[in-house]
Design an enzyme around this catalytic site. Structure first.
Site, mmCIF file in Angstrom:
data_model
loop_
_atom_site.group_PDB
_atom_site.id
_atom_site.type_symbol
_atom_site.label_atom_id
_atom_site.label_comp_id
_atom_site.label_asym_id
_atom_site.label_seq_id
_atom_site.Cartn_x
_atom_site.Cartn_y
_atom_site.Cartn_z
ATOM 1 N N ARG A 166 0.812 -1.212 0.000
ATOM 2 C CA ARG A 166 0.000 0.000 0.000
ATOM 3 C C ARG A 166 0.846 1.262 0.000
ATOM 4 O O ARG A 166 0.496 2.260 0.637
ATOM 5 C CB ARG A 166 -0.979 0.051 1.185
ATOM 6 N N SER A 245 -10.833 0.348 3.327
ATOM 7 C CA SER A 245 -10.174 -0.018 4.590
ATOM 8 C C SER A 245 -9.583 1.238 5.224
ATOM 9 O O SER A 245 -8.830 1.956 4.573
ATOM 10 C CB SER A 245 -9.042 -1.013 4.331
ATOM 11 N N GLU A 350 -4.996 4.128 6.332
ATOM 12 C CA GLU A 350 -4.661 3.874 4.932
ATOM 13 C C GLU A 350 -5.014 5.073 4.037
ATOM 14 O O GLU A 350 -4.228 5.429 3.164
ATOM 15 C CB GLU A 350 -5.393 2.619 4.420
HETATM 16 C C1 LIG Z 1 -15.404 0.825 -1.047
HETATM 17 C C2 LIG Z 1 -13.921 0.965 -1.251
HETATM 18 C C3 LIG Z 1 -13.144 -0.167 -1.451
HETATM 19 C C4 LIG Z 1 -11.756 -0.053 -1.646
HETATM 20 N N1 LIG Z 1 -11.025 -1.182 -1.845
HETATM 21 C C5 LIG Z 1 -9.689 -1.108 -2.031
HETATM 22 C C6 LIG Z 1 -8.899 -2.281 -2.251
HETATM 23 O O1 LIG Z 1 -9.410 -3.397 -2.286
HETATM 24 N N2 LIG Z 1 -7.560 -2.128 -2.417
HETATM 25 C C7 LIG Z 1 -6.955 -0.913 -2.403
HETATM 26 O O2 LIG Z 1 -5.731 -0.853 -2.566
HETATM 27 N N3 LIG Z 1 -7.669 0.227 -2.209
HETATM 28 C C8 LIG Z 1 -9.002 0.166 -2.034
HETATM 29 N N4 LIG Z 1 -9.738 1.299 -1.812
HETATM 30 C C9 LIG Z 1 -9.060 2.603 -1.781
HETATM 31 C C10 LIG Z 1 -9.122 3.379 -3.113
HETATM 32 O O3 LIG Z 1 -10.172 2.954 -3.913
HETATM 33 C C11 LIG Z 1 -7.839 3.245 -3.915
HETATM 34 O O4 LIG Z 1 -6.749 3.719 -3.162
HETATM 35 C C12 LIG Z 1 -7.912 4.049 -5.230
HETATM 36 O O5 LIG Z 1 -6.780 3.771 -6.024
HETATM 37 C C13 LIG Z 1 -7.998 5.554 -5.002
HETATM 38 O O6 LIG Z 1 -8.293 6.119 -6.273
HETATM 39 P P1 LIG Z 1 -8.951 7.533 -6.414
HETATM 40 O O7 LIG Z 1 -8.907 7.883 -7.862
HETATM 41 O O8 LIG Z 1 -10.281 7.552 -5.771
HETATM 42 O O9 LIG Z 1 -7.906 8.448 -5.623
HETATM 43 P P2 LIG Z 1 -8.223 9.670 -4.640
HETATM 44 O O10 LIG Z 1 -8.899 9.165 -3.428
HETATM 45 O O11 LIG Z 1 -8.877 10.790 -5.378
HETATM 46 O O12 LIG Z 1 -6.737 10.119 -4.250
HETATM 47 C C14 LIG Z 1 -5.934 9.316 -3.410
HETATM 48 C C15 LIG Z 1 -4.525 9.913 -3.354
HETATM 49 O O13 LIG Z 1 -3.905 9.800 -4.622
HETATM 50 C C16 LIG Z 1 -3.557 11.093 -5.121
HETATM 51 N N5 LIG Z 1 -3.807 11.050 -6.559
HETATM 52 C C17 LIG Z 1 -4.940 10.646 -7.207
HETATM 53 N N6 LIG Z 1 -4.768 10.702 -8.529
HETATM 54 C C18 LIG Z 1 -3.492 11.138 -8.729
HETATM 55 C C19 LIG Z 1 -2.695 11.416 -9.884
HETATM 56 N N7 LIG Z 1 -3.172 11.258 -11.130
HETATM 57 N N8 LIG Z 1 -1.430 11.873 -9.701
HETATM 58 C C20 LIG Z 1 -0.924 12.065 -8.459
HETATM 59 N N9 LIG Z 1 -1.622 11.840 -7.342
HETATM 60 C C21 LIG Z 1 -2.887 11.380 -7.481
HETATM 61 C C22 LIG Z 1 -4.452 12.063 -4.380
HETATM 62 O O14 LIG Z 1 -3.877 13.362 -4.329
HETATM 63 C C23 LIG Z 1 -4.502 11.405 -3.020
HETATM 64 O O15 LIG Z 1 -3.314 11.701 -2.304
HETATM 65 C C24 LIG Z 1 -11.140 1.223 -1.616
HETATM 66 C C25 LIG Z 1 -11.929 2.358 -1.394
HETATM 67 C C26 LIG Z 1 -13.301 2.227 -1.216
HETATM 68 C C27 LIG Z 1 -14.124 3.459 -1.006
#
Ligand SMILES: Cc1cc2nc3c(=O)[nH]c(=O)nc-3n(C[C@H](O)[C@H](O)[C@H](O)COP(=O)(O)OP(=O)(O)OC[C@H]3O[C@@H](n4cnc5c(N)ncnc54)[C@H](O)[C@@H]3O)c2cc1C
Length: 358
Positions: A166, A245, A350
């Site tokens: 992670r 998580s 996380e």
């Molecule tokens: C219901 C649910 C289930 C989930 N299950 C999992 C799982 O099984 N495994 C897992 O690993 N995660 C899981 N997650 C966490 C999450 O979905 C992942 O971490 C996902 O990759 C975040 O993507 P996002 O586009 O929503 O990022 P955001 O939440 O918008 O951003 C997260 C971080 O990344 C940065 N960021 C986003 N895009 C960029 C970019 N293009 N360049 C630089 N920085 C950037 C943001 O600034 C922030 O710091 C889950 C979340 C939820 C709500």
């Protein structure tokens, strides 16, 4: 230049996070092309303005006070298969689960266990997204980034991304130096999945751990398992109003594991064993959900302020509709402190905390 319609000052970040929480952004820009994205980042950097890159908001806990800076929402699109056999290059703004669905449909294996994870493709390298025995580090060959220090676009090969459990150089760097523009994956051209490593998934598929299965069936099984745990976003399921998580699974040394086991046995009897998974260098990973439950926090637990533990999964903290970010963080603190008092282990969050801390 950014079109005026793409910049706004009246945006509530709650509308852009899966927790449905977060106050106003001082400025909000939606970037639909790499040029717009880089221009928006440069403009903020030139003005000395704090900058938050926003993907799908599924790993964000944003303060009720919002963000006193510019939020740049990544909305770039494009998927190409030109990089090489089995290679797929995906723009940062593509919806992650749609990318996974497409690879399965096009008989490319390697992402099928990452089905149903919310958010955008560009965020997957940030915390090395993983689930059910796969993580994106297994298949990423390169990440194209805009470097805010040198102000140049460069391609980072996977071995320079610092991928770990992670985490990556992108998450580790508190200055958020790199903006991800695109990600290249190398996948196997086959209808069978990669070997299914995760015991619960293998059992659901009726195969032995390490065996392969049909990728379409793996995707369906993963989504079904995730839905049961409230881990697929569904507006009809309030347990999915979360950031996934909330705590990382702690990685501990043998001495700490022995202390945790002794504490567990003192309460739950001498036959109690702490579940563990090898984490390299003689260390083990302990499921945070197990520690939270054994510290006395049950599914659905709440102080009555709208923030609660999911009724389906102890690791997810949920906004039941009337919560504030402050309430979610107070619940997280209570859980962290309760686990520490019981086991002497400090759980780390996380999600990325924005203008907020535990
Ligand atoms: C219901 C649910 C289930 C989930 N299950 C999992 C799982 O099984 N495994 C897992 O690993 N995660 C899981 N997650 C966490 C999450 O979905 C992942 O971490 C996902 O990759 C975040 O993507 P996002 O586009 O929503 O990022 P955001 O939440 O918008 O951003 C997260 C971080 O990344 C940065 N960021 C986003 N895009 C960029 C970019 N293009 N360049 C630089 N920085 C950037 C943001 O600034 C922030 O710091 C889950 C979340 C939820 C709500």
């Amino acid at each position: 230049m950014l079109r005026p319609s793409s910049a706004s000052r009246d945006v509530q970040l709650a509308d852009f996070t899966t927790l449905r929480l977060g106050g106003p952004a001082r400025a909000f820009v939606r970037a639909s092309t790499d040029d717009e994205l880089i221009a928006a980042v440069r403009a903020a950097d030139d003005a000395g303005e704090p900058l938050l890159i926003l993907g799908g908001g599924s790993n964000l806990v944003v303060s009720d006070d919002g963000y006193d800076g510019t939020v740049v929402q990544v909305a770039t699109r494009g998927i190409s298969r030109d990089a090489g056999p089995g290679e797929l290059t995906v723009a940062a703004g593509e919806d992650w689960d749609a990318v996974v669905a497409r690879t399965v449909a096009e008989h490319l294996a390697g992402l099928e266990c990452l089905s149903g994870i919310p958010g955008l493709a560009g965020a997957t390298p940030i915390q090395n997204v993983g689930a059910y025995g796969q993580e994106v580090a297994d298949t990423i060959t390169a990440v194209r980034v805009y470097d805010r220090v040198t102000r140049a676009v460069l391609t980072k090969p996977a071995d320079q991304c610092g991928f770990g459990y992670r985490t990556s150089v992108f998450k580790h760097d508190q200055a958020h130096r790199f903006v991800v523009l695109g990600v290249t994956f190398r996948l196997a051209a086959q209808t069978r999945s990669m070997p299914v490593r995760y015991a619960e998934l293998a059992a659901a598929l009726g195969v032995a751990p390490g065996e392969q299965a049909d990728s379409t069936e793996v995707r369906s099984a993963v989504i079904e398992l995730r839905q049961r745990k409230g881990m697929v976003i569904d507006p009809a399921d309030p347990d999915t109003r979360s950031a996934g998580s909330f705590f990382l699974n702690p990685i501990v040394d043998p001495a700490t594991l022995a202390r945790v086991e002794a504490a567990a046995q003192a309460t739950y009897g001498p036959d109690t064993t702490v579940p563990r998974f090898p984490a390299g260098d003689g260390q083990v990973k302990i499921p945070a959900a197990w520690l939270i439950e054994r510290a006395g926090f049950t599914k659905g637990y709440s102080q009555g302020d709208g923030a609660r533990i999911s009724t389906k999964h102890t690791l997810a903290l949920v906004n039941s509709g009337s919560a504030t970010t402050a309430a979610v963080l107070a619940l997280a603190r209570e859980i962290r402190d309760g686990v520490h008092a019981t086991f002497g282990v400090t759980l780390a969050p996380e999600p990325v905390l924005v203008n907020a801390k535990l």
